[in-house]
Design a protein around this motif. Structure first.
Motif, PDB file in Angstrom:
ATOM      1  N   VAL A 171       0.840  -1.206   0.000  1.00 37.33           N
ATOM      2  CA  VAL A 171       0.000   0.000   0.000  1.00 37.33           C
ATOM      3  C   VAL A 171       0.872   1.252   0.000  1.00 37.33           C
ATOM      4  O   VAL A 171       0.612   2.212  -0.733  1.00 37.33           O
ATOM      5  CB  VAL A 171      -0.975  -0.005   1.197  1.00 37.33           C
ATOM      6  CG1 VAL A 171      -1.688   1.322   1.340  1.00 37.33           C
ATOM      7  CG2 VAL A 171      -1.980  -1.139   1.062  1.00 37.33           C
ATOM      8  N   MET A 172       1.939   1.229   0.801  1.00 40.88           N
ATOM      9  CA  MET A 172       2.826   2.394   0.853  1.00 40.88           C
ATOM     10  C   MET A 172       3.544   2.598  -0.477  1.00 40.88           C
ATOM     11  O   MET A 172       3.734   3.733  -0.922  1.00 40.88           O
ATOM     12  CB  MET A 172       3.845   2.233   1.987  1.00 40.88           C
ATOM     13  CG  MET A 172       4.688   3.469   2.221  1.00 40.88           C
ATOM     14  SD  MET A 172       3.743   4.981   2.570  1.00 40.88           S
ATOM     15  CE  MET A 172       3.012   4.581   4.141  1.00 40.88           C
ATOM     16  N   ALA A 173       3.924   1.524  -1.141  1.00 39.32           N
ATOM     17  CA  ALA A 173       4.569   1.649  -2.454  1.00 39.32           C
ATOM     18  C   ALA A 173       3.616   2.291  -3.461  1.00 39.32           C
ATOM     19  O   ALA A 173       4.029   3.150  -4.260  1.00 39.32           O
ATOM     20  CB  ALA A 173       5.031   0.279  -2.942  1.00 39.32           C
ATOM     21  N   VAL A 174       2.354   1.908  -3.415  1.00 44.52           N
ATOM     22  CA  VAL A 174       1.357   2.506  -4.311  1.00 44.52           C
ATOM     23  C   VAL A 174       1.170   3.985  -3.970  1.00 44.52           C
ATOM     24  O   VAL A 174       1.105   4.835  -4.868  1.00 44.52           O
ATOM     25  CB  VAL A 174       0.020   1.735  -4.233  1.00 44.52           C
ATOM     26  CG1 VAL A 174      -1.090   2.486  -4.938  1.00 44.52           C
ATOM     27  CG2 VAL A 174       0.184   0.346  -4.820  1.00 44.52           C
ATOM     28  N   LEU A 175       1.104   4.318  -2.688  1.00 41.98           N
ATOM     29  CA  LEU A 175       0.948   5.721  -2.290  1.00 41.98           C
ATOM     30  C   LEU A 175       2.143   6.554  -2.733  1.00 41.98           C
ATOM     31  O   LEU A 175       1.972   7.674  -3.230  1.00 41.98           O
ATOM     32  CB  LEU A 175       0.768   5.824  -0.769  1.00 41.98           C
ATOM     33  CG  LEU A 175      -0.537   5.301  -0.200  1.00 41.98           C
ATOM     34  CD1 LEU A 175      -0.518   5.349   1.325  1.00 41.98           C
ATOM     35  CD2 LEU A 175      -1.719   6.085  -0.735  1.00 41.98           C
ATOM     36  N   ILE A 176       3.349   6.024  -2.552  1.00 41.89           N
ATOM     37  CA  ILE A 176       4.553   6.745  -2.982  1.00 41.89           C
ATOM     38  C   ILE A 176       4.525   6.948  -4.493  1.00 41.89           C
ATOM     39  O   ILE A 176       4.827   8.043  -4.992  1.00 41.89           O
ATOM     40  CB  ILE A 176       5.821   5.998  -2.533  1.00 41.89           C
ATOM     41  CG1 ILE A 176       5.969   6.092  -1.016  1.00 41.89           C
ATOM     42  CG2 ILE A 176       7.056   6.560  -3.220  1.00 41.89           C
ATOM     43  CD1 ILE A 176       7.069   5.220  -0.449  1.00 41.89           C
ATOM     44  N   LEU A 177       4.142   5.916  -5.226  1.00 41.29           N
ATOM     45  CA  LEU A 177       4.065   6.025  -6.680  1.00 41.29           C
ATOM     46  C   LEU A 177       3.052   7.082  -7.108  1.00 41.29           C
ATOM     47  O   LEU A 177       3.317   7.889  -8.006  1.00 41.29           O
ATOM     48  CB  LEU A 177       3.717   4.672  -7.294  1.00 41.29           C
ATOM     49  CG  LEU A 177       3.640   4.626  -8.806  1.00 41.29           C
ATOM     50  CD1 LEU A 177       5.017   4.890  -9.409  1.00 41.29           C
ATOM     51  CD2 LEU A 177       3.108   3.295  -9.276  1.00 41.29           C
ATOM     52  N   LEU A 178       1.902   7.116  -6.454  1.00 41.12           N
ATOM     53  CA  LEU A 178       0.890   8.121  -6.788  1.00 41.12           C
ATOM     54  C   LEU A 178       1.380   9.539  -6.514  1.00 41.12           C
ATOM     55  O   LEU A 178       1.153  10.456  -7.315  1.00 41.12           O
ATOM     56  CB  LEU A 178      -0.404   7.843  -6.022  1.00 41.12           C
ATOM     57  CG  LEU A 178      -1.185   6.601  -6.447  1.00 41.12           C
ATOM     58  CD1 LEU A 178      -2.378   6.380  -5.519  1.00 41.12           C
ATOM     59  CD2 LEU A 178      -1.643   6.725  -7.886  1.00 41.12           C
ATOM     60  N   VAL A 179       2.062   9.726  -5.385  1.00 47.15           N
ATOM     61  CA  VAL A 179       2.584  11.052  -5.054  1.00 47.15           C
ATOM     62  C   VAL A 179       3.675  11.454  -6.036  1.00 47.15           C
ATOM     63  O   VAL A 179       3.728  12.609  -6.486  1.00 47.15           O
ATOM     64  CB  VAL A 179       3.094  11.088  -3.592  1.00 47.15           C
ATOM     65  CG1 VAL A 179       3.857  12.365  -3.303  1.00 47.15           C
ATOM     66  CG2 VAL A 179       1.937  10.950  -2.620  1.00 47.15           C
ATOM     67  N   VAL A 180       4.550  10.524  -6.384  1.00 48.38           N
ATOM     68  CA  VAL A 180       5.612  10.821  -7.346  1.00 48.38           C
ATOM     69  C   VAL A 180       5.004  11.212  -8.691  1.00 48.38           C
ATOM     70  O   VAL A 180       5.446  12.189  -9.318  1.00 48.38           O
ATOM     71  CB  VAL A 180       6.575   9.621  -7.488  1.00 48.38           C
ATOM     72  CG1 VAL A 180       7.457   9.757  -8.714  1.00 48.38           C
ATOM     73  CG2 VAL A 180       7.419   9.478  -6.237  1.00 48.38           C
ATOM     74  N   LEU A 181       4.012  10.479  -9.154  1.00 49.40           N
ATOM     75  CA  LEU A 181       3.370  10.813 -10.433  1.00 49.40           C
ATOM     76  C   LEU A 181       2.698  12.174 -10.370  1.00 49.40           C
ATOM     77  O   LEU A 181       2.799  12.975 -11.310  1.00 49.40           O
ATOM     78  CB  LEU A 181       2.366   9.731 -10.817  1.00 49.40           C
ATOM     79  CG  LEU A 181       2.965   8.393 -11.238  1.00 49.40           C
ATOM     80  CD1 LEU A 181       1.860   7.374 -11.486  1.00 49.40           C
ATOM     81  CD2 LEU A 181       3.833   8.559 -12.471  1.00 49.40           C
TER      82      LEU A 181
ATOM     83  N   LEU B 207      12.949   3.097  -1.338  1.00 48.83           N
ATOM     84  CA  LEU B 207      13.988   2.123  -1.017  1.00 48.83           C
ATOM     85  C   LEU B 207      13.766   1.490   0.350  1.00 48.83           C
ATOM     86  O   LEU B 207      13.988   0.287   0.536  1.00 48.83           O
ATOM     87  CB  LEU B 207      15.367   2.783  -1.094  1.00 48.83           C
ATOM     88  CG  LEU B 207      15.834   3.199  -2.483  1.00 48.83           C
ATOM     89  CD1 LEU B 207      17.168   3.927  -2.406  1.00 48.83           C
ATOM     90  CD2 LEU B 207      15.926   1.990  -3.397  1.00 48.83           C
ATOM     91  N   ILE B 208      13.326   2.290   1.313  1.00 49.94           N
ATOM     92  CA  ILE B 208      13.043   1.750   2.643  1.00 49.94           C
ATOM     93  C   ILE B 208      11.886   0.763   2.580  1.00 49.94           C
ATOM     94  O   ILE B 208      11.939  -0.322   3.166  1.00 49.94           O
ATOM     95  CB  ILE B 208      12.752   2.888   3.652  1.00 49.94           C
ATOM     96  CG1 ILE B 208      14.024   3.696   3.899  1.00 49.94           C
ATOM     97  CG2 ILE B 208      12.208   2.342   4.958  1.00 49.94           C
ATOM     98  CD1 ILE B 208      13.806   4.976   4.677  1.00 49.94           C
TER      99      ILE B 208
ATOM    100  N   ALA C 179       9.942  -4.875   2.604  1.00 52.81           N
ATOM    101  CA  ALA C 179       9.250  -5.957   1.901  1.00 52.81           C
ATOM    102  C   ALA C 179      10.202  -7.096   1.565  1.00 52.81           C
ATOM    103  O   ALA C 179       9.855  -8.277   1.734  1.00 52.81           O
ATOM    104  CB  ALA C 179       8.594  -5.421   0.632  1.00 52.81           C
ATOM    105  N   GLY C 180      11.393  -6.775   1.111  1.00 56.17           N
ATOM    106  CA  GLY C 180      12.352  -7.817   0.759  1.00 56.17           C
ATOM    107  C   GLY C 180      12.793  -8.639   1.956  1.00 56.17           C
ATOM    108  O   GLY C 180      12.897  -9.869   1.879  1.00 56.17           O
ATOM    109  N   LEU C 181      13.069  -7.974   3.072  1.00 56.71           N
ATOM    110  CA  LEU C 181      13.472  -8.699   4.279  1.00 56.71           C
ATOM    111  C   LEU C 181      12.330  -9.542   4.826  1.00 56.71           C
ATOM    112  O   LEU C 181      12.539 -10.661   5.309  1.00 56.71           O
ATOM    113  CB  LEU C 181      13.965  -7.717   5.349  1.00 56.71           C
ATOM    114  CG  LEU C 181      15.285  -7.009   5.053  1.00 56.71           C
ATOM    115  CD1 LEU C 181      15.523  -5.892   6.056  1.00 56.71           C
ATOM    116  CD2 LEU C 181      16.429  -7.995   5.062  1.00 56.71           C
TER     117      LEU C 181
END
Length: 152
Positions: free
Chosen positions: A104-114, A131-132, A137-139
């Motif tokens: 959800v945070m990745a989607v929010l960041i993407l929306l704000v960046v766009l 990146l954070i 998510a990766g860990l």
């Protein structure tokens, strides 16, 4: 004979053979612990940043859309420490909550960046946030975290 803490303990396989068996009292996953630490700090700092922005700019949800624009990031930032705590308790729900909050945070960041990019503003400050979130998510999704949760 004193047994070593963690690692591999010797066992007798036959009269003249010695084998090693994994210890049962320590199985750790540094990746899961680091994911929980980073998620807790990220969530706490995110809640603090959102609260200070709302206080400073007088943002208030006068409409349903306004409440959603303020509430979704608050809930997402709040889900990170909850998921981290559950992850440290070796609950699979913690993994689900942390990964869902990351998505959800990745989607929010993407929306704000766009939105900012189409407004002609520089969006480099959102790269560390992405990146954070990717690190959390990766860990959390790593195989060692899965094994650690299965042993718990």
């Amino acid at each position: 004979m004193e047994q070593p803490r963690g690692g591999w303990e010797p066992i007798a396989l036959a009269q003249d053979q010695v084998g090693f068996e994994p210890s049962t009292y320590w199985v750790g996953s540094g990746k899961a612990v680091w994911a929980a630490i980073i998620a807790t700090l990220f969530g706490a700092l995110g809640i603090w940043a959102m609260a200070s922005a709302v206080e400073r700019h007088g943002l208030s949800g006068q409409s349903m859309l306004g409440y959603l624009l303020i509430g979704i990031p608050f809930l997402t930032f709040g889900a990170f420490p909850v998921g981290a705590l559950l992850l440290l308790c070796r609950s699979r729900l913690g993994k689900v909550v942390t990964l869902t909050a990351s998505a959800v945070m990745a989607v929010l960041i993407l929306l704000v960046v766009l939105k900012e990019r189409f407004s002609g503003r520089v969006v480099g400050s959102f790269i560390p946030l992405g990146l954070i979130v990717m690190a959390i998510a990766g860990l959390t999704a790593s195989k060692s975290t899965k094994r650690w949760l299965a042993r718990g």
